[in-house]
Enzyme design. Structure first.
Site, PDB file in Angstrom:
ATOM      1  N   ASP A 144       0.844  -1.205   0.000  1.00 32.53           N
ATOM      2  CA  ASP A 144       0.000   0.000   0.000  1.00 32.53           C
ATOM      3  C   ASP A 144       0.876   1.252   0.000  1.00 32.53           C
ATOM      4  OD1 ASP A 144      -2.344   1.432   0.028  1.00 32.53           O
ATOM      5  OD2 ASP A 144      -3.145   0.519   1.840  1.00 32.53           O
TER       6      ASP A 144
ATOM      7  N   HIS B 108      -6.383   4.901   6.668  1.00 34.81           N
ATOM      8  CA  HIS B 108      -5.484   5.889   6.054  1.00 34.81           C
ATOM      9  C   HIS B 108      -5.618   7.201   6.838  1.00 34.81           C
ATOM     10  CE1 HIS B 108      -4.084   3.805   2.318  1.00 34.81           C
ATOM     11  NE2 HIS B 108      -5.052   2.978   2.704  1.00 34.81           N
TER      12      HIS B 108
ATOM     13  N   CYS C 287      -3.907   5.141  -2.315  1.00 29.98           N
ATOM     14  CA  CYS C 287      -4.463   4.222  -3.308  1.00 29.98           C
ATOM     15  C   CYS C 287      -4.549   4.929  -4.650  1.00 29.98           C
ATOM     16  CB  CYS C 287      -5.846   3.743  -2.872  1.00 29.98           C
ATOM     17  SG  CYS C 287      -6.661   2.744  -4.128  1.00 29.98           S
TER      18      CYS C 287
HETATM   19  P1  HMG Z   1      -9.591  -5.839 -16.167  1.00 25.33           P
HETATM   20  O1  HMG Z   1      -8.994  -4.964 -17.229  1.00 25.33           O
HETATM   21  O2  HMG Z   1     -11.040  -5.731 -15.910  1.00 25.33           O
HETATM   22  O3  HMG Z   1      -9.198  -7.356 -16.319  1.00 25.33           O
HETATM   23  O4  HMG Z   1      -8.804  -5.534 -14.815  1.00 25.33           O
HETATM   24  P2  HMG Z   1      -9.084  -8.358 -17.491  1.00 25.33           P
HETATM   25  O5  HMG Z   1      -9.267  -9.707 -16.885  1.00 25.33           O
HETATM   26  O6  HMG Z   1      -9.962  -7.938 -18.645  1.00 25.33           O
HETATM   27  O7  HMG Z   1      -7.553  -8.221 -17.937  1.00 25.33           O
HETATM   28  C1  HMG Z   1      -7.027  -7.072 -18.562  1.00 25.33           C
HETATM   29  C2  HMG Z   1      -5.522  -7.211 -18.698  1.00 25.33           C
HETATM   30  O8  HMG Z   1      -4.922  -7.324 -17.407  1.00 25.33           O
HETATM   31  C3  HMG Z   1      -5.102  -8.468 -19.443  1.00 25.33           C
HETATM   32  O9  HMG Z   1      -3.848  -8.174 -20.078  1.00 25.33           O
HETATM   33  C4  HMG Z   1      -4.834  -9.450 -18.327  1.00 25.33           C
HETATM   34  O10 HMG Z   1      -3.946 -10.473 -18.678  1.00 25.33           O
HETATM   35  C5  HMG Z   1      -4.237  -8.562 -17.281  1.00 25.33           C
HETATM   36  P3  HMG Z   1      -3.756  -7.734 -21.623  1.00 25.33           P
HETATM   37  O11 HMG Z   1      -4.425  -8.832 -22.381  1.00 25.33           O
HETATM   38  O12 HMG Z   1      -4.503  -6.405 -21.727  1.00 25.33           O
HETATM   39  O13 HMG Z   1      -2.283  -7.586 -21.864  1.00 25.33           O
HETATM   40  N1  HMG Z   1      -4.429  -9.055 -15.923  1.00 25.33           N
HETATM   41  C6  HMG Z   1      -3.451  -9.251 -15.027  1.00 25.33           C
HETATM   42  N2  HMG Z   1      -2.120  -9.057 -15.104  1.00 25.33           N
HETATM   43  C7  HMG Z   1      -1.393  -9.354 -13.999  1.00 25.33           C
HETATM   44  N3  HMG Z   1      -1.941  -9.806 -12.852  1.00 25.33           N
HETATM   45  C8  HMG Z   1      -3.258 -10.005 -12.749  1.00 25.33           C
HETATM   46  C9  HMG Z   1      -4.063  -9.736 -13.880  1.00 25.33           C
HETATM   47  N4  HMG Z   1      -5.398  -9.813 -14.111  1.00 25.33           N
HETATM   48  C10 HMG Z   1      -5.607  -9.408 -15.357  1.00 25.33           C
HETATM   49  N5  HMG Z   1      -3.788 -10.461 -11.610  1.00 25.33           N
HETATM   50  C11 HMG Z   1      -7.971  -6.087 -12.646  1.00 25.33           C
HETATM   51  C12 HMG Z   1      -9.144  -6.178 -13.605  1.00 25.33           C
HETATM   52  C13 HMG Z   1      -8.461  -6.492 -11.273  1.00 25.33           C
HETATM   53  C14 HMG Z   1      -6.862  -7.022 -13.108  1.00 25.33           C
HETATM   54  C15 HMG Z   1      -7.457  -4.642 -12.660  1.00 25.33           C
HETATM   55  O14 HMG Z   1      -8.532  -3.787 -12.440  1.00 25.33           O
HETATM   56  C16 HMG Z   1      -6.393  -4.382 -11.633  1.00 25.33           C
HETATM   57  O15 HMG Z   1      -5.304  -4.909 -11.709  1.00 25.33           O
HETATM   58  N6  HMG Z   1      -6.686  -3.533 -10.659  1.00 25.33           N
HETATM   59  C17 HMG Z   1      -5.734  -3.252  -9.580  1.00 25.33           C
HETATM   60  C18 HMG Z   1      -6.247  -2.242  -8.671  1.00 25.33           C
HETATM   61  C19 HMG Z   1      -5.289  -2.079  -7.518  1.00 25.33           C
HETATM   62  O16 HMG Z   1      -4.291  -2.730  -7.407  1.00 25.33           O
HETATM   63  N7  HMG Z   1      -5.637  -1.127  -6.640  1.00 25.33           N
HETATM   64  C20 HMG Z   1      -4.853  -0.865  -5.467  1.00 25.33           C
HETATM   65  C21 HMG Z   1      -4.960  -1.958  -4.464  1.00 25.33           C
HETATM   66  S1  HMG Z   1      -6.471  -1.907  -3.531  1.00 25.33           S
HETATM   67  C22 HMG Z   1      -6.143  -0.779  -2.257  1.00 25.33           C
HETATM   68  O17 HMG Z   1      -5.118  -0.156  -2.246  1.00 25.33           O
HETATM   69  C23 HMG Z   1      -7.115  -0.684  -1.116  1.00 25.33           C
HETATM   70  C24 HMG Z   1      -6.632  -1.391   0.137  1.00 25.33           C
HETATM   71  O18 HMG Z   1      -5.403  -0.867   0.577  1.00 25.33           O
HETATM   72  C25 HMG Z   1      -7.670  -1.235   1.269  1.00 25.33           C
HETATM   73  C26 HMG Z   1      -8.099   0.211   1.491  1.00 25.33           C
HETATM   74  O19 HMG Z   1      -7.240   1.067   1.734  1.00 25.33           O
HETATM   75  O20 HMG Z   1      -9.307   0.431   1.447  1.00 25.33           O
HETATM   76  C27 HMG Z   1      -6.440  -2.894  -0.106  1.00 25.33           C
HETATM   77 MG    MG Z   2      -5.135   0.899   1.746  1.00 28.13          MG
END
Ligand code: HMG
Ligand code: MG
Length: 299
Positions: free
Chosen positions: A16, A209, A240
């Site tokens: 994070d 946060h 985030c």
């Molecule tokens: P999408 O575009 O809807 O997914 O993303 P998709 O299945 O259509 O895939 C699109 C592309 O992503 C494809 O690649 C997949 O292979 C690839 P392309 O064909 O375009 O080259 N892909 C991946 N690559 C690597 N690892 C994977 C993966 N999955 C698909 N696992 C997805 C959906 C969830 C993947 C996307 O929206 C994403 O990665 N989001 C990340 C968001 C994120 O990390 N946010 C920050 C973390 S959450 C947070 O900080 C909150 C928290 O701290 C708690 C709080 O504070 O409240 C936890």
């Molecule tokens: Mg967080």
């Protein structure tokens, strides 16, 4: 008022804390940070995030990070896995534990993981099943529990609903995320009250946060209610990428200082932790947002 005798800290700084940094941080620096955190006595470190590198470029070296870990005995090294693709990659890298992340806000869910809350829960079911087969525990996050950058107020009942779903699905613990740090102590208590009607207190964690400077006060409020798991980030690093204006997590050093004052055990060496905080902020050229860390380092 009954404080828990012991609190488990989940250090989320390497994930994070660093995920939102605009400049590339080399893998060696991340690994050195994780090593220092383990040496400081943290027993749970969120080390990486197996998400799309297009969405979060800073976490693109997840494999290298997991393979490069110098493991400290008794430390759980975990990673975020939003889908099966992420989980399979994390398992290949020998991850100890994974986390799925949902939200109590529809708009945030779409911005963060590109699907509705219901779709995200459907997507997590096979992740939990596969993780169970691999004997890997799954933690669940609920974001926006005290407010959403897009929807504003979030009803405690909605938070409870999503937390219950994650718990029923098999998440051993559900971490309640005040993603944008807009919560205040009474609001945090009321939200927790609603959630504990559905999920036992000992299965919950607080992930606050500090955007509005309320995180420590909010933690004090939920500690009074019995929360015994706290997520924090060394030097208060972080934010985030899909919550504009969100600043870092509550600083781990400040939490440890608070717990010391309350006589709550935690197992962390504050001097070593503060040294890790001043080291990483110097290494990446960021201000140290831990008040306790700055005070200790300037003695
Ligand atoms: P999408 O575009 O809807 O997914 O993303 P998709 O299945 O259509 O895939 C699109 C592309 O992503 C494809 O690649 C997949 O292979 C690839 P392309 O064909 O375009 O080259 N892909 C991946 N690559 C690597 N690892 C994977 C993966 N999955 C698909 N696992 C997805 C959906 C969830 C993947 C996307 O929206 C994403 O990665 N989001 C990340 C968001 C994120 O990390 N946010 C920050 C973390 S959450 C947070 O900080 C909150 C928290 O701290 C708690 C709080 O504070 O409240 C936890
Ligand atoms: Mg967080």
């Amino acid at each position: 008022m009954t404080f828990p005798p012991h609190v488990r800290l989940v250090e989320v700084g390497p994930r994070d804390g660093l995920q939102n940094e605009p400049e590339a941080i080399d893998t060696g620096t991340k690994l050195a940070l994780i090593d220092r955190l383990g040496a400081a006595g943290l027993t749970h470190i969120e080390a990486a995030s197996f998400v799309s590198p297009k969405w979060v470029p800073q976490m693109a070296d997840h494999r290298e990070v997991m393979h490069g870990l110098r493991r400290h005995e008794g430390v759980t090294y975990s990673a975020l896995t939003p889908n099966l693709k992420g989980l399979e990659a994390a398992l290949e890298c020998g991850v100890d534990e994974v986390a799925v992340f949902a939200a109590a806000s529809e708009a945030f869910s779409r911005k963060n993981i590109n699907c509705s809350v219901a779709e995200s829960l459907e997507r997590f079911a096979p992740v939990l099943q596969r993780a169970r087969e691999a004997n890997v525990r799954v933690r669940g996050y609920v974001s926006c529990v005290l407010g959403c950058p897009y929807e504003g107020e979030i009803a405690p009942a909605r938070v409870a609903e999503v937390a219950r779903a994650l718990h029923q699905m098999g998440c051993y613990e559900v971490s309640l995320g005040d993603t944008i740090g807009t919560g205040t102590p009474l609001k945090a208590k009321r939200m927790l009250e609603a959630v504990t009607r559905d999920v036992p207190m000992e299965r919950l964690g607080a992930h606050f946060h500090d955007t509005y400077g309320q995180a420590l006060a909010n933690l004090y409020a939920v500690l009074e209610e019995g929360i015994a798991v706290i997520d924090s980030s060394v030097a208060g690093l972080g934010g985030c990428p899909y919550a504009k204006g969100a600043s870092g997590n509550v600083a781990s050093e400040d939490v440890v200082y608070l717990l010391d004052g309350l006589g709550i055990a935690h197992g962390v060496d504050l001097e070593k932790l503060a040294a890790a905080g001043s080291w990483i902020t110097r290494a990446i050229g960021r201000p140290n947002r831990s008040k306790a860390g700055v005070a200790l380092s300037s003695r």
